[in-house]
Design an enzyme around this catalytic site. Structure first.
Site, PDB file in Angstrom:
ATOM      1  N   GLU A 163       0.842  -1.199   0.000  1.00 56.55           N
ATOM      2  CA  GLU A 163       0.000   0.000   0.000  1.00 56.55           C
ATOM      3  C   GLU A 163       0.876   1.248   0.000  1.00 56.55           C
ATOM      4  O   GLU A 163       1.498   1.588   1.014  1.00 56.55           O
ATOM      5  CB  GLU A 163      -0.932   0.025   1.209  1.00 56.55           C
ATOM      6  CG  GLU A 163      -1.841   1.241   1.221  1.00 56.55           C
ATOM      7  CD  GLU A 163      -2.753   1.309   2.430  1.00 56.55           C
ATOM      8  OE1 GLU A 163      -3.395   2.371   2.620  1.00 56.55           O
ATOM      9  OE2 GLU A 163      -2.831   0.326   3.185  1.00 56.55           O
ATOM     10  N   ASP A 184       1.370 -14.754  13.020  1.00 55.81           N
ATOM     11  CA  ASP A 184       0.172 -15.345  12.409  1.00 55.81           C
ATOM     12  C   ASP A 184      -0.723 -14.191  11.969  1.00 55.81           C
ATOM     13  O   ASP A 184      -1.401 -13.558  12.776  1.00 55.81           O
ATOM     14  CB  ASP A 184      -0.544 -16.232  13.429  1.00 55.81           C
ATOM     15  CG  ASP A 184      -1.698 -17.014  12.819  1.00 55.81           C
ATOM     16  OD1 ASP A 184      -2.245 -16.566  11.798  1.00 55.81           O
ATOM     17  OD2 ASP A 184      -2.072 -18.063  13.384  1.00 55.81           O
ATOM     18  N   HIS A 233      -1.960  10.131  -0.912  1.00 61.43           N
ATOM     19  CA  HIS A 233      -2.176   8.853  -1.588  1.00 61.43           C
ATOM     20  C   HIS A 233      -1.993   8.984  -3.101  1.00 61.43           C
ATOM     21  O   HIS A 233      -1.575   8.021  -3.764  1.00 61.43           O
ATOM     22  CB  HIS A 233      -3.570   8.307  -1.251  1.00 61.43           C
ATOM     23  CG  HIS A 233      -3.620   7.627   0.078  1.00 61.43           C
ATOM     24  ND1 HIS A 233      -3.554   8.310   1.261  1.00 61.43           N
ATOM     25  CD2 HIS A 233      -3.693   6.313   0.400  1.00 61.43           C
ATOM     26  CE1 HIS A 233      -3.594   7.460   2.262  1.00 61.43           C
ATOM     27  NE2 HIS A 233      -3.678   6.235   1.776  1.00 61.43           N
TER      28      HIS A 233
END
Length: 392
Positions: free
Chosen positions: A91, A294, A385
């Site tokens: 991202e 995990d 972004h």
């Protein structure tokens, strides 16, 4: 896409399913079936033998880019230093945002994390014939707890049974076994320990049958996990001077705490969210992937809250609370190749390091919350972004 011709089974070896020969056979079989070269997934630095207990039918590696953020100053009980943090993500803008938050925290004197509690629980349902047998059973549990504790702890070097909590549902008993698990996440550990206790219960009481584990609290966001905590319960805070807020976030403490944060709380309450944070899941997933955790535990570990207030001196107070952090610095995937190196990078590989890791995680998530709130309030979120998060 697989060809439908000659769709035989995935090649396996009865003697050693992690040998170089069987791995190559599987890869060649898959290449033939898919007609894809598979040149990237078969490039790896670890031995297939080292993945035993972590994966089945090994064929290769999934690569995720890792960026470095920091330095992040942390003033914890276990983590006391400036740290450079590896974040695995695809991202764009994520690492840049966390890096900015770390700079703000460090220039404000550092994050102050504290470990509040440490216990992991597992649920069991046991059936009886009627309610009276359930009540009798609960009394038996209380009378025999020390013996049951001894049996549970005989199965593990690290797990310690702290207490057992019980609930009644008609002729069914619901038990929660609470453990400390040392530096391991410990879910397999406490499942084995609890099974040993259940074996005795089935012999010594009127229990008819059981379900172990009851998984409605595991790898899920639940109110019980938020209220009681599960795994490591950790918080962190920082006071950011007004001048730093104005300079680096290009807004004010009042705008951060009221216009954005208060409105977010109101919106969250309207839609029924369990807790209030902007993107704990981003930082957790990036750290979990890099450090061999995990990753499915992001589902529950990301349930936590962020608070923002303006201090009496006009500065900005920010805190994060994580009641449900399931992490490890030993076992699982922590010793595999890059995961071990990234844990070593932050001084968190091996025994005696999990509390330090918990404090670092809290400080990292604090930095992410500060930066993203600032970008939203200042109106820079979209531009950031657009600049970092698009393939040019």
């Amino acid at each position: 896409m697989l060809n439908n011709e000659n769709m035989d089974k995935i090649p396996r070896s009865i003697t050693d399913n992690y040998s170089v020969e069987i791995v190559e056979e599987r890869i060649n079989w898959l290449k033939k079936k898919t007609e894809i070269e598979l040149s990237c997934i078969t490039e790896y630095s670890i031995s297939p033998q080292d993945t035993r207990g972590n994966i089945e039918n090994f064929i290769g590696i999934a690569q995720v880019p890792v960026g470095l953020a920091g330095p992040l100053r942390i003033n914890g009980d276990h983590a006391k230093d400036h740290f450079f943090i590896p974040l695995a993500t695809t991202e764009g803008a994520l690492v840049a945002s966390y890096n900015r938050g770390m700079k703000i925290i460090s220039e404000s004197g550092g994050a102050n994390p504290r470990l509040l509690n440490d216990e992991t629980y597992i649920g069991v349902i046991i059936d009886f014939n009627d309610l009276s047998e359930v009540i009798e059973f609960f009394n038996w549990i209380d009378d025999n707890f020390n013996k049951l504790k001894e049996i549970a702890e005989s199965t593990t070097k690290h797990g310690k049974l702290r207490h057992i909590e019980n609930f009644v549902q008609g002729k069914r008993a619901l038990l929660y076994f609470y453990y400390t698990t040392g530096d391991a996440s410990g879910l397999n550990m406490i499942t084995v320990a609890t099974k040993a206790v259940i074996d005795i219960i089935m012999k010594k009481t009127k229990a008819q049958k059981y379900i172990l584990p009851v998984t409605f609290n595991d790898k899920k966001s639940t109110s019980m996990n938020v209220i009681k905590g599960r795994g490591k319960k950790v918080s962190a805070d920082v006071v950011i001077p007004r001048k730093i807020v104005e300079k680096l976030l290009r807004t004010t403490p009042e705008e951060m705490s009221h216009s954005c944060y208060s409105n977010y709380l109101m919106a969250g309450a309207t839609i029924g969210t369990l807790t209030y944070n902007h993107h704990f899941a981003n930082g957790l997933a990036a750290l979990f992937i890099a450090c061999g955790q995990d990753v499915a535990y992001v589902a529950e570990s990301s349930v936590g809250s962020t608070t923002m207030d303006t201090t009496g001196d006009g500065d900005l107070y920010v805190s994060v609370n994580l009641p449900d952090l399931i992490i490890a610095t030993v076992g699982g995937g922590t010793g595999l190749g890059t995961a071990k190196e990234y844990l070593e990078l932050i001084g968190c590989y091996g025994s005696g390091k999990v509390n330090k890791f918990a404090e670092i995680i809290a400080a990292v998530l604090l930095s992410g919350e500060i930066s993203i709130w600032g970008s939203i309030v200042s109106g820079e979120f979209t531009q950031a972004h657009d600049r970092y998060g698009r393939n040019r």
